[in-house]
Design a protein around this motif. Sequence first.
Motif, mmCIF file in Angstrom:
data_model
loop_
_atom_site.group_PDB
_atom_site.id
_atom_site.type_symbol
_atom_site.label_atom_id
_atom_site.label_comp_id
_atom_site.label_asym_id
_atom_site.label_seq_id
_atom_site.Cartn_x
_atom_site.Cartn_y
_atom_site.Cartn_z
ATOM 1 N N ALA A 58 0.828 -1.210 0.000
ATOM 2 C CA ALA A 58 0.000 0.000 0.000
ATOM 3 C C ALA A 58 0.864 1.262 0.000
ATOM 4 N N PHE A 59 1.876 1.289 0.851
ATOM 5 C CA PHE A 59 2.700 2.495 0.964
ATOM 6 C C PHE A 59 3.719 2.632 -0.160
ATOM 7 N N PHE A 60 4.387 1.548 -0.518
ATOM 8 C CA PHE A 60 5.486 1.654 -1.468
ATOM 9 C C PHE A 60 5.071 1.493 -2.927
ATOM 10 N N ASN A 61 4.006 0.747 -3.206
ATOM 11 C CA ASN A 61 3.563 0.586 -4.591
ATOM 12 C C ASN A 61 2.502 1.602 -4.982
ATOM 13 N N SER A 62 1.592 1.891 -4.063
ATOM 14 C CA SER A 62 0.465 2.773 -4.376
ATOM 15 C C SER A 62 0.585 4.148 -3.726
ATOM 16 N N PHE A 63 1.631 4.348 -2.946
ATOM 17 C CA PHE A 63 1.881 5.637 -2.295
ATOM 18 C C PHE A 63 0.702 6.077 -1.427
ATOM 19 N N ALA A 64 0.232 5.152 -0.606
ATOM 20 C CA ALA A 64 -0.862 5.463 0.312
ATOM 21 C C ALA A 64 -0.410 6.514 1.316
ATOM 22 N N SER A 65 -1.350 7.378 1.684
ATOM 23 C CA SER A 65 -1.077 8.378 2.714
ATOM 24 C C SER A 65 -1.263 7.786 4.103
ATOM 25 N N CYS A 66 -2.232 6.879 4.227
ATOM 26 C CA CYS A 66 -2.442 6.201 5.500
ATOM 27 C C CYS A 66 -3.147 4.866 5.296
ATOM 28 N N ASP B 8 -8.543 11.127 13.305
ATOM 29 C CA ASP B 8 -7.167 11.317 13.776
ATOM 30 C C ASP B 8 -6.163 10.984 12.677
ATOM 31 N N GLU B 9 -6.391 9.873 11.974
ATOM 32 C CA GLU B 9 -5.476 9.488 10.882
ATOM 33 C C GLU B 9 -5.467 10.529 9.772
ATOM 34 N N LEU B 10 -6.653 11.025 9.428
ATOM 35 C CA LEU B 10 -6.731 12.024 8.356
ATOM 36 C C LEU B 10 -6.074 13.331 8.769
ATOM 37 N N ARG B 11 -6.214 13.712 9.995
ATOM 38 C CA ARG B 11 -5.583 14.947 10.483
ATOM 39 C C ARG B 11 -4.061 14.776 10.603
ATOM 40 N N ASN C 230 -2.172 12.946 8.911
ATOM 41 C CA ASN C 230 -1.572 12.897 7.567
ATOM 42 C C ASN C 230 -1.945 14.106 6.725
ATOM 43 N N MET C 231 -2.425 15.160 7.386
ATOM 44 C CA MET C 231 -2.735 16.446 6.753
ATOM 45 C C MET C 231 -3.692 16.321 5.561
ATOM 46 N N ILE C 232 -4.644 15.434 5.702
ATOM 47 C CA ILE C 232 -5.683 15.282 4.689
ATOM 48 C C ILE C 232 -6.868 16.189 5.042
ATOM 49 N N LEU C 233 -7.131 16.324 6.321
ATOM 50 C CA LEU C 233 -8.168 17.255 6.806
ATOM 51 C C LEU C 233 -7.513 18.409 7.538
#
Length: 131
Positions: A102-110, A123-126, A128-131
């Motif tokens: 997820a992180f290394f192939n698709s560049f997931a934020s979280c 909390d996860e969205l905040r 990772n500066m998504i919200l």
Amino acid sequence: MRFLIVDDDESIHLYLQSILAPFAQCDNAMSGAEGVDFFVRAHSERRPYDVVFMDILMPEMDGHKAAELLRKEEIKLGIREVDQFHLVMITSLVDNRNVSKAFFNSFASCYIVKPFDKDKVLDELRTNMIL
């Protein structure tokens, strides 16, 4: 903001929409293929998604493959890395292989593990500066 929720479980759509509606318009896709279609259509309408929530375990096309296709679509469209959508993986899988993919192939934020609650998602969205 626009969010796309890709999951084959309608209860996940309903739950995430109840959490995320104050922050963004939410669209729902029931499969990886449908999610790719929604994503492509959104770009053709010049209304791209800011965030895609992607389940991994789905029939026919899993979330890893769907995310890969979304990233390829962005490359094809010439979207700069800074303007690419945020990918949030939502899954019950916690093994190293899936997390790394997820992180290394698709560049997931979280990567949010099911079952989740409102506080965990926000909390996860905040964080990772998504919200």
